[in-house]
Design an enzyme around this catalytic site. Structure first.
Site, PDB file in Angstrom:
ATOM      1  CB  CYS A 103      -7.597 -52.255  31.714  1.00 59.38           C
ATOM      2  SG  CYS A 103      -6.520 -53.630  31.290  1.00 59.38           S
ATOM      3  CD  GLU A 151      -6.193 -57.900  31.346  1.00 57.96           C
ATOM      4  OE1 GLU A 151      -6.865 -56.597  31.299  1.00 57.96           O
ATOM      5  OE2 GLU A 151      -5.071 -57.604  31.255  1.00 57.96           O
ATOM      6  CG  LEU A 152     -11.700 -58.213  26.761  1.00 57.34           C
ATOM      7  CD1 LEU A 152     -13.039 -58.399  26.244  1.00 57.34           C
ATOM      8  CD2 LEU A 152     -10.487 -57.949  25.468  1.00 57.34           C
ATOM      9  N   GLY A 177      -6.428 -55.972  25.482  1.00 51.53           N
ATOM     10  CA  GLY A 177      -6.932 -54.824  24.830  1.00 51.53           C
ATOM     11  C   GLY A 177      -8.151 -54.383  25.198  1.00 51.53           C
ATOM     12  CD  GLU A 195     -10.154 -49.389  29.923  1.00 53.30           C
ATOM     13  OE1 GLU A 195      -9.145 -49.999  30.494  1.00 53.30           O
ATOM     14  OE2 GLU A 195     -10.475 -49.609  28.705  1.00 53.30           O
ATOM     15  CE  LYS A 200      -0.811 -56.200  14.677  1.00 55.21           C
ATOM     16  NZ  LYS A 200      -0.534 -54.841  15.780  1.00 55.21           N
ATOM     17  N   PRO A 201       2.694 -57.375  18.485  1.00 58.73           N
ATOM     18  CG  PRO A 201       4.960 -56.373  18.412  1.00 58.73           C
ATOM     19  CD  PRO A 201       4.087 -57.535  17.994  1.00 58.73           C
ATOM     20  CB  ALA A 202       0.572 -52.104  20.657  1.00 57.22           C
ATOM     21  CG  ASN A 241      -1.298 -51.177  28.748  1.00 57.79           C
ATOM     22  OD1 ASN A 241      -1.105 -52.266  28.122  1.00 57.79           O
ATOM     23  ND2 ASN A 241      -1.806 -51.128  29.903  1.00 57.79           N
TER      24      ASN A 241
END
Length: 480
Positions: free
Chosen positions: A279, A245-246, A223, A380, A170-172, A147
């Site tokens: 988020c 950070e979730l 994530g 969420e 490692k990116p998405a 995001n």
């Protein structure tokens, strides 16, 4: 594009590749390597080699390089921003802003790094000294979501590098291209080979191998909560340090004495930025009954002005959702609320026709008369859907706001300062905004409570997460 390891672009050892698509059209815009455990190992080995020299590099030199990278990011913000819009769908102006603000954060981290100090307790014991110093933790793994791929990487990268750590990122799978461009930019800014590496692939393949690898000493992850728990469980096997950070399900409380125009504008702006794909957005609103219908009308007026379309159309405030999985959650929550008796004030169904048929476009959606039996108030969303519920008593509102396993952010609107501060202090969240919603400050700590994770990023708080304390006891013979 290829992976970036040890200062060079390289393919996966197997040669396998995966597509990156434009969510607005479904077109393939590029491919990247599908990395494996072997690719993870060579990236981590490069970072481990580079760490030995990097940790001894003077902090002033690290800061100089970091500022050079920030300057180059600003110069190339248009190019990286265009790539980000292609892979994410976000409007171009917002994508460029992400690059520029990330550069600003690099500068903040550089300055905070120059202010780090050690301590020497004044014991006044003859022939003895005690030193409390801090050292970089070592090789760091950064695993980031789609995001805000540059911002959320910079949260970790800028802190780790100024602290003396090296990194493998490692990116998405949806948004790897802008991160690969950033790695090349850092190399051109003068960072030594191996200090910043980027690998691509799927979480079940290369991501799992990275987490289980014995060399890295820290994982920084942004994530979903389920994924964060799995990472934490795996990380404990090698006692890796963690910053997580979730997820979030952030509440806003609007009191009858609030400035309703300000509240409606702020919630519309924040709740639907990036198509709701972040988020700590406003996910649910609790509005005092006396002003409930008035507030709904004002909020709807702001939301109805949000145009949805292609990210390269400057008149659009929202682009598509990044993929079908993310889209389906917004659809599911809207359908669930409708079936349980809520009012859909606007939106609620997929946009179709013309441009919309090529991508995952969902309109900004307001769900009135929601309650906690509905998914939009308890899970969420990560999409442009906002639940709104009336309340009679402010204690009730606070109880409802905290009735969640998440604790990332909260928002309060009341012109009575005592009420506002009481509610802000009562909300169980890492950050709370009162009477407006600004961008999170680069100098303030950012992170969550409860199942929204642990650890803090940004400012000096972020850098400290990449340092280990060491106590040194020194004995010496006095003499003149």
């Amino acid at each position: 594009m290829d992976m970036f390891i040890d200062g060079a672009f390289v393919p996966a050892l197997t040669g396998a590749r995966q597509s990156v698509t434009n969510p607005a059209t479904g077109d393939v815009i590029d491919t990247v390597p599908t990395g494996t455990a072997e690719d993870a190992d060579r990236a981590i080995a490069a970072a481990e080699r580079a760490f030995e020299a990097w940790k001894r590099t003077p902090v002033a030199e690290r800061a100089r390089l970091q500022k050079a990278a920030a300057k180059l990011m600003r110069a190339e913000a248009q190019a990286i921003g265009r790539t980000l819009t292609l892979e994410l769908g976000r409007p171009l102006a917002a994508a460029i802003t992400e690059i520029e603000r990330s550069a600003d954060l690099l500068d903040v981290y550089a300055e905070e790094g120059l202010r780090l100090t050690a301590e020497m307790p004044l014991t006044s014991v003859a022939g003895e000294k005690m030193l409390v110093t801090r050292e970089p933790v070592g090789v760091v793994l950064a695993i980031t979501p789609f995001n805000y791929p540059i911002t959320l990487l910079t949260f970790k990268l800028g802190a780790a590098l100024i602290a003396g750590c090296t990194m493998v990122a490692k990116p998405a799978e949806d948004t790897p291209l802008s991160t690969l461009m950033l790695a090349d930019l850092f190399h051109r800014a003068g960072f030594p080979a191996g200090v910043f590496n980027v690998v691509t692939g799927r979480g079940t393949g290369i991501g799992k191998a990275m987490i289980e690898h014995p060399v890295p000493r820290k994982i920084a992850f942004t994530g979903g909560t389920a994924a964060g728990k799995a990472i934490a469980a795996a990380a404990v096997q090698t006692m890796k340090r963690l910053t997580l950070e979730l997820g979030g399900q952030s509440p806003a409380i609007v009191c009858s004495d609030a400035d309703l125009d300000t509240a409606a504008a702020a919630i519309a702006r924040h709740g639907f930025a990036n198509s709701g794909q972040f988020c700590y957005r406003v996910n649910r609103c609790y509005v005092e009954r006396a002003v409930y219908e008035d507030f709904l009308a004002r909020l709807k007026a702001h939301v109805d002005k949000l145009k949805v379309g292609d990210g390269f159309d400057a008149s659009c405030a929202m682009g598509p959702l990044v993929n079908e999985k993310i889209y389906r959650n917004s659809e599911r929550q809207s359908d669930d609320a409708r079936e349980k008796g809520a009012r859909i004030l606007t939106g609620g169904q997929r946009l179709t026709g013309g441009l919309y048929d090529g991508g995952w476009f969902f309109p900004p959606t307001l769900i009135a008369d929601a309650d906690h039996s509905m998914l939009v108030m308890t899970e969420e969303t990560f999409g442009p859907v906002l639940g709104i519920m009336p309340f009679e008593d402010r204690r009730e509102a606070l109880k409802l706001a905290n009735q969640t396993r998440y604790g990332l952010a909260g928002f309060v609107f009341s012109e009575n300062l005592a009420t506002a501060l009481t509610l802000a202090e009562g909300i169980e969240a890492g950050s709370v905004w009162v009477n407006n919603i600004h961008r999170s400050s680069h100098t303030m700590p950012f992170g969550g409570m409860k199942e929204s994770g642990f650890g803090r990023e940004k400012g000096r708080f972020g850098i400290e997460a990449y340092l280990e304390y060491k106590s040194i006891y020194l004995s010496y013979k006095e003499g003149l």
